[in-house]
Design an enzyme around this catalytic site. Structure first.
Site, PDB file in Angstrom:
ATOM      1  N   SER A  80       5.061  -7.024   3.536  1.00  0.00           N
ATOM      2  CA  SER A  80       5.583  -7.362   4.865  1.00  0.00           C
ATOM      3  C   SER A  80       6.389  -8.663   4.804  1.00  0.00           C
ATOM      4  O   SER A  80       6.207  -9.485   3.889  1.00  0.00           O
ATOM      5  CB  SER A  80       4.417  -7.522   5.840  1.00  0.00           C
ATOM      6  OG  SER A  80       3.532  -8.506   5.346  1.00  0.00           O
ATOM      7  N   LYS A 107      -1.166  -7.345  -9.449  1.00  0.00           N
ATOM      8  CA  LYS A 107      -2.170  -7.365  -8.380  1.00  0.00           C
ATOM      9  C   LYS A 107      -1.701  -6.291  -7.411  1.00  0.00           C
ATOM     10  O   LYS A 107      -0.803  -6.503  -6.610  1.00  0.00           O
ATOM     11  CB  LYS A 107      -2.198  -8.749  -7.706  1.00  0.00           C
ATOM     12  CG  LYS A 107      -3.491  -9.139  -7.031  1.00  0.00           C
ATOM     13  CD  LYS A 107      -3.911  -8.240  -5.885  1.00  0.00           C
ATOM     14  CE  LYS A 107      -3.126  -8.395  -4.626  1.00  0.00           C
ATOM     15  NZ  LYS A 107      -3.430  -7.362  -3.605  1.00  0.00           N
ATOM     16  N   PHE A 164       0.802  -1.234   0.000  1.00  0.00           N
ATOM     17  CA  PHE A 164       0.000   0.000   0.000  1.00  0.00           C
ATOM     18  C   PHE A 164       0.828   1.275   0.000  1.00  0.00           C
ATOM     19  O   PHE A 164       0.335   2.335  -0.359  1.00  0.00           O
ATOM     20  CB  PHE A 164      -0.954   0.009   1.215  1.00  0.00           C
ATOM     21  CG  PHE A 164      -0.299   0.481   2.498  1.00  0.00           C
ATOM     22  CD1 PHE A 164      -0.150   1.828   2.771  1.00  0.00           C
ATOM     23  CD2 PHE A 164       0.192  -0.424   3.430  1.00  0.00           C
ATOM     24  CE1 PHE A 164       0.466   2.278   3.940  1.00  0.00           C
ATOM     25  CE2 PHE A 164       0.808   0.001   4.591  1.00  0.00           C
ATOM     26  CZ  PHE A 164       0.950   1.352   4.845  1.00  0.00           C
ATOM     27  N   CYS A 189       9.645   1.596   3.632  1.00  0.00           N
ATOM     28  CA  CYS A 189      10.526   0.480   4.008  1.00  0.00           C
ATOM     29  C   CYS A 189      11.955   0.975   4.204  1.00  0.00           C
ATOM     30  O   CYS A 189      12.794   0.249   4.717  1.00  0.00           O
ATOM     31  CB  CYS A 189      10.470  -0.625   2.967  1.00  0.00           C
ATOM     32  SG  CYS A 189      11.228  -0.125   1.429  1.00  0.00           S
ATOM     33  N   GLU A 209      -4.994  -3.844  -2.381  1.00  0.00           N
ATOM     34  CA  GLU A 209      -6.435  -3.576  -2.335  1.00  0.00           C
ATOM     35  C   GLU A 209      -6.755  -2.354  -1.482  1.00  0.00           C
ATOM     36  O   GLU A 209      -7.855  -1.825  -1.527  1.00  0.00           O
ATOM     37  CB  GLU A 209      -7.199  -4.812  -1.822  1.00  0.00           C
ATOM     38  CG  GLU A 209      -6.917  -5.241  -0.381  1.00  0.00           C
ATOM     39  CD  GLU A 209      -5.678  -6.132  -0.247  1.00  0.00           C
ATOM     40  OE1 GLU A 209      -4.695  -5.931  -0.982  1.00  0.00           O
ATOM     41  OE2 GLU A 209      -5.683  -7.007   0.640  1.00  0.00           O
ATOM     42  N   GLU A 218       9.065  -4.053  13.467  1.00  0.00           N
ATOM     43  CA  GLU A 218       8.821  -2.991  12.480  1.00  0.00           C
ATOM     44  C   GLU A 218       7.565  -2.231  12.913  1.00  0.00           C
ATOM     45  O   GLU A 218       6.484  -2.813  13.017  1.00  0.00           O
ATOM     46  CB  GLU A 218       8.613  -3.584  11.079  1.00  0.00           C
ATOM     47  CG  GLU A 218       8.338  -2.498  10.048  1.00  0.00           C
ATOM     48  CD  GLU A 218       8.143  -3.026   8.619  1.00  0.00           C
ATOM     49  OE1 GLU A 218       7.549  -4.090   8.436  1.00  0.00           O
ATOM     50  OE2 GLU A 218       8.595  -2.321   7.691  1.00  0.00           O
TER      51      GLU A 218
HETATM   52  P1  NAD Z   1       1.267  -6.653   3.072  1.00  0.00           P
HETATM   53  O1  NAD Z   1       2.275  -7.739   3.167  1.00  0.00           O
HETATM   54  O2  NAD Z   1       0.137  -6.640   4.021  1.00  0.00           O
HETATM   55  O3  NAD Z   1       0.587  -6.661   1.599  1.00  0.00           O
HETATM   56  C1  NAD Z   1       1.361  -6.660   0.423  1.00  0.00           C
HETATM   57  C2  NAD Z   1       0.573  -7.373  -0.675  1.00  0.00           C
HETATM   58  O4  NAD Z   1       0.373  -8.730  -0.281  1.00  0.00           O
HETATM   59  C3  NAD Z   1      -0.799  -6.785  -0.957  1.00  0.00           C
HETATM   60  O5  NAD Z   1      -1.000  -6.749  -2.356  1.00  0.00           O
HETATM   61  C4  NAD Z   1      -1.757  -7.762  -0.279  1.00  0.00           C
HETATM   62  O6  NAD Z   1      -2.971  -7.902  -0.974  1.00  0.00           O
HETATM   63  C5  NAD Z   1      -1.010  -9.077  -0.315  1.00  0.00           C
HETATM   64  N1  NAD Z   1      -1.271  -9.908   0.868  1.00  0.00           N
HETATM   65  C6  NAD Z   1      -1.476  -9.474   2.143  1.00  0.00           C
HETATM   66  N2  NAD Z   1      -1.629 -10.512   2.966  1.00  0.00           N
HETATM   67  C7  NAD Z   1      -1.515 -11.634   2.215  1.00  0.00           C
HETATM   68  C8  NAD Z   1      -1.572 -13.028   2.508  1.00  0.00           C
HETATM   69  N3  NAD Z   1      -1.781 -13.460   3.738  1.00  0.00           N
HETATM   70  N4  NAD Z   1      -1.405 -13.892   1.494  1.00  0.00           N
HETATM   71  C9  NAD Z   1      -1.184 -13.462   0.237  1.00  0.00           C
HETATM   72  N5  NAD Z   1      -1.117 -12.148  -0.097  1.00  0.00           N
HETATM   73  C10 NAD Z   1      -1.278 -11.245   0.875  1.00  0.00           C
HETATM   74  O7  NAD Z   1       2.084  -5.276   3.115  1.00  0.00           O
HETATM   75  P2  NAD Z   1       1.517  -3.794   3.210  1.00  0.00           P
HETATM   76  O8  NAD Z   1       0.940  -3.564   4.565  1.00  0.00           O
HETATM   77  O9  NAD Z   1       0.688  -3.467   2.019  1.00  0.00           O
HETATM   78  O10 NAD Z   1       2.874  -2.952   3.059  1.00  0.00           O
HETATM   79  C11 NAD Z   1       3.701  -2.621   4.138  1.00  0.00           C
HETATM   80  C12 NAD Z   1       4.862  -3.566   4.266  1.00  0.00           C
HETATM   81  O11 NAD Z   1       5.594  -3.605   3.039  1.00  0.00           O
HETATM   82  C13 NAD Z   1       5.862  -3.144   5.321  1.00  0.00           C
HETATM   83  O12 NAD Z   1       6.294  -4.275   6.029  1.00  0.00           O
HETATM   84  C14 NAD Z   1       7.011  -2.552   4.510  1.00  0.00           C
HETATM   85  O13 NAD Z   1       8.271  -2.581   5.142  1.00  0.00           O
HETATM   86  C15 NAD Z   1       6.981  -3.423   3.313  1.00  0.00           C
HETATM   87  N6  NAD Z   1       7.624  -2.786   2.174  1.00  0.00           N
HETATM   88  C16 NAD Z   1       8.843  -3.261   1.792  1.00  0.00           C
HETATM   89  C17 NAD Z   1       9.512  -2.660   0.738  1.00  0.00           C
HETATM   90  C18 NAD Z   1      10.849  -3.147   0.310  1.00  0.00           C
HETATM   91  O14 NAD Z   1      11.337  -2.679  -0.698  1.00  0.00           O
HETATM   92  N7  NAD Z   1      11.475  -4.077   1.020  1.00  0.00           N
HETATM   93  C19 NAD Z   1       8.924  -1.581   0.077  1.00  0.00           C
HETATM   94  C20 NAD Z   1       7.664  -1.135   0.489  1.00  0.00           C
HETATM   95  C21 NAD Z   1       7.022  -1.748   1.546  1.00  0.00           C
END
Ligand code: NAD
Length: 491
Positions: A228, A175, A151, A283, A178, A384
């Site tokens: 994450s 994808k 997000f 991140c 959402e 985090e």
């Molecule tokens: P998230 O892991 O909740 O969601 C990321 C994606 O995964 C979304 O598209 C979501 O629909 C999908 N998703 C969520 N739960 C899922 C599951 N159980 N099974 C399958 N798919 C699933 O992450 P977020 O809250 O959208 O973003 C924040 C996180 O992203 C933080 O931890 C941040 O550090 C990390 N991040 C990392 C980087 C990097 O470059 N390392 C960059 C940006 C964000």
């Protein structure tokens, strides 16, 4: 849009989902529901994949110098609509308009770099690897590839992948998150205007079930993920189980070290931007500041001032430095973690809990927070937070500071503030993180360098961006050829 619902972009058409499951997309500053996003079912992923597979047969034959003509048009359209896309980012994600504009600049950079594919995807060859035998390596696209994005950078992160996937001749399915699905609707509208053939780039909205359908689909060859750590690990293991190539970027807990010789004024501004910019939902946000020796007092004083002077509010309003966090749950989680830090013995010298912004009383605002005397090894030092919270620790020398850096589970970024070249070299050499900043607070690699998370921040071996992208999105084919002289005709 269809009856207040967003559509998927399948085979060149905006297509309503057949699902009955929709999520509200909410402006985090106003709590206004802007639209609804479909949680697309498995068969719609399959439809997208079938179209992508059909489109791939033609697309891979389009010469790379013709493929990039679509990207040149795409880049021009992104520039032309920059403010409109940035506004959408602010509406659904909360960051300030300036932050949203800046994020898009970093995304567009990848479109520019991918326009170099005709030279970047060249193979190599040797004549006479044995007498009269030549060997060549050709790069070929994989086929259908997908990306799943988070997000916090609705505009930039999909662009870490899509331009390279398309330029190398793959067909691509996104994808997006959402929670922030509107930005990519705008971007795909522009992509459609480039005349890109149907099925080459598609957008499917959804959540976990949609992701699982992507992971399990036998035709999809590669998956890129950013989000994450828990989900990154899941995606990596599932992708492997289903025989896919995967690059999965996870969460972070980024330490910065401040030495006594650092330029305090510059360090204050840079660290405050890193820790509190985008409401800490980056991140590459500085999360732990480790002061060394005499740096403690001046740095603490400077950071308290920086935290207290940051204006929190609606990202589209003038003069606002920091917007809300993404959801009510995020606010509750961040405030709970601040309390946990206090319970573990830290001192909240600036406490941003309970923030209410006049005119936006329903918004999820958390003001900049500083926790002093956080103990290495405590839960707050390891977790985090993903909010505008800077934890502070103090050590006696640079070796102890580097030990703090290297004891962390994550390895997304580590930074050092100093005027000493020798200290900088030692840090660069010893710090166990994939992105290193020296007198920088957000060491975000340019598009022509890999985004190099390490440890729990990355699962895979080929990173996003740069040469790694070309490796990730192509298969190498080696051809060994013998054409004996005796077979030559006399012309
Ligand atoms: P998230 O892991 O909740 O969601 C990321 C994606 O995964 C979304 O598209 C979501 O629909 C999908 N998703 C969520 N739960 C899922 C599951 N159980 N099974 C399958 N798919 C699933 O992450 P977020 O809250 O959208 O973003 C924040 C996180 O992203 C933080 O931890 C941040 O550090 C990390 N991040 C990392 C980087 C990097 O470059 N390392 C960059 C940006 C964000």
């Amino acid at each position: 849009m269809n009856n207040g619902h967003l559509n998927n972009f399948i085979n060149g058409q905006w297509t309503p989902s057949s699902t009955k499951d929709f999520l509200d997309v909410v402006n985090p500053a106003t709590m206004e529901t802007i639209t609804q996003v479909p949680l697309s079912p498995r068969d719609e992923v399959d439809q997208a994949v079938q179209h992508a597979a059909a489109a791939f047969k033609e697309w891979r034959q389009v010469p790379s110098n013709e493929r990039i003509q679509y990207l040149f048009k795409f880049k021009a359209l992104l520039d032309e609509h920059h403010d409109e896309i940035a506004k959408t980012i602010t509406l659904e994600c909360g960051k300030t308009f300036a932050e949203a504009r800046a994020e898009l600049v970093r995304g567009i950079e990848n479109v520019e770099v991918a326009c170099g594919i005709p030279i970047m995807m060249q193979g190599y060859n040797n004549e006479d690897i044995a007498r009269g035998i030549d060997e060549i390596m050709i790069r070929q696209p994989l086929g259908v590839v997908a990306a799943i994005t988070p997000f916090n950078f609705p505009g930039m992160i999909p662009l870490w992948f899509m331009p390279y996937a398309l330029a190398t001749g793959n067909t691509f399915i996104l994808k997006s998150s959402e929670r922030v699905p509107m930005t990519m609707q705008k971007v795909f509208d522009l992509l459609a205007k480039t005349g890109l053939p149907n099925g080459v780039a598609q957008l499917i909205n959804g959540g976990k079930d949609t992701v699982d359908a992507i992971l399990e689909h036998p035709t999809i060859r590669a998956v890129s993920f950013v989000g994450s750590t828990a989900v990154a690990k899941y995606i990596y293991s599932q992708a492997a189980a289903y025989g896919k190539r995967a690059q999965c970027q996870g969460g972070a807990k980024n330490p910065i070290i401040v030495l006594p010789d650092a330029d305090m004024e510059a360090t204050r501004n840079i660290v405050a931007d890193s820790a509190f910019g985008c409401a800490g939902q980056r991140c590459l946000a500085a999360s732990i500041a480790v002061t060394v020796g005499d740096a403690k007092a001046p740095f603490t004083e400077a950071m308290v001032d920086a935290a207290q002077s940051r204006k929190v509010g609606y990202g589209l309003d003038e003069g606002v430095d920091m917007g809300p966090v993404i959801t009510a749950e995020s606010k509750t989680r961040i405030e709970g973690l601040i309390q946990k830090g206090i319970d573990e013995g830290a001192n909240a010298i600036v406490d941003g809990r309970g923030t209410s912004v006049s005119g936006y009383e329903n918004g999820h605002f958390v003001s900049p927070t500083i926790l002093q005397d956080v103990q290495p090894g405590s839960d707050i030092a390891k977790t985090e937070i993903f909010g505008p919270v800077l934890s502070m620790m103090h050590v006696n020398n640079i070796d102890e500071a580097i030990d703090v850096v290297n004891s962390g589970a994550y390895g997304n970024m580590a930074c050092l503030f100093t005027q000493s070249g020798a200290a900088a070299r030692k840090f660069r050499y010893e710090a166990e993180a994939g992105n290193i900043g020296i007198n920088l607070g957000v060491a975000a690699p340019m598009a022509f360098f890999p985004f190099s998370g390490w440890k729990e921040s990355f699962f895979g071996d080929l990173h996003g961006q740069g040469w790694d992208s070309i490796e990730f999105y192509t298969d190498k084919k080696v051809v060994v050829e013998r054409w004996p002289k005796e077979w030559s005709r006399k012309f």
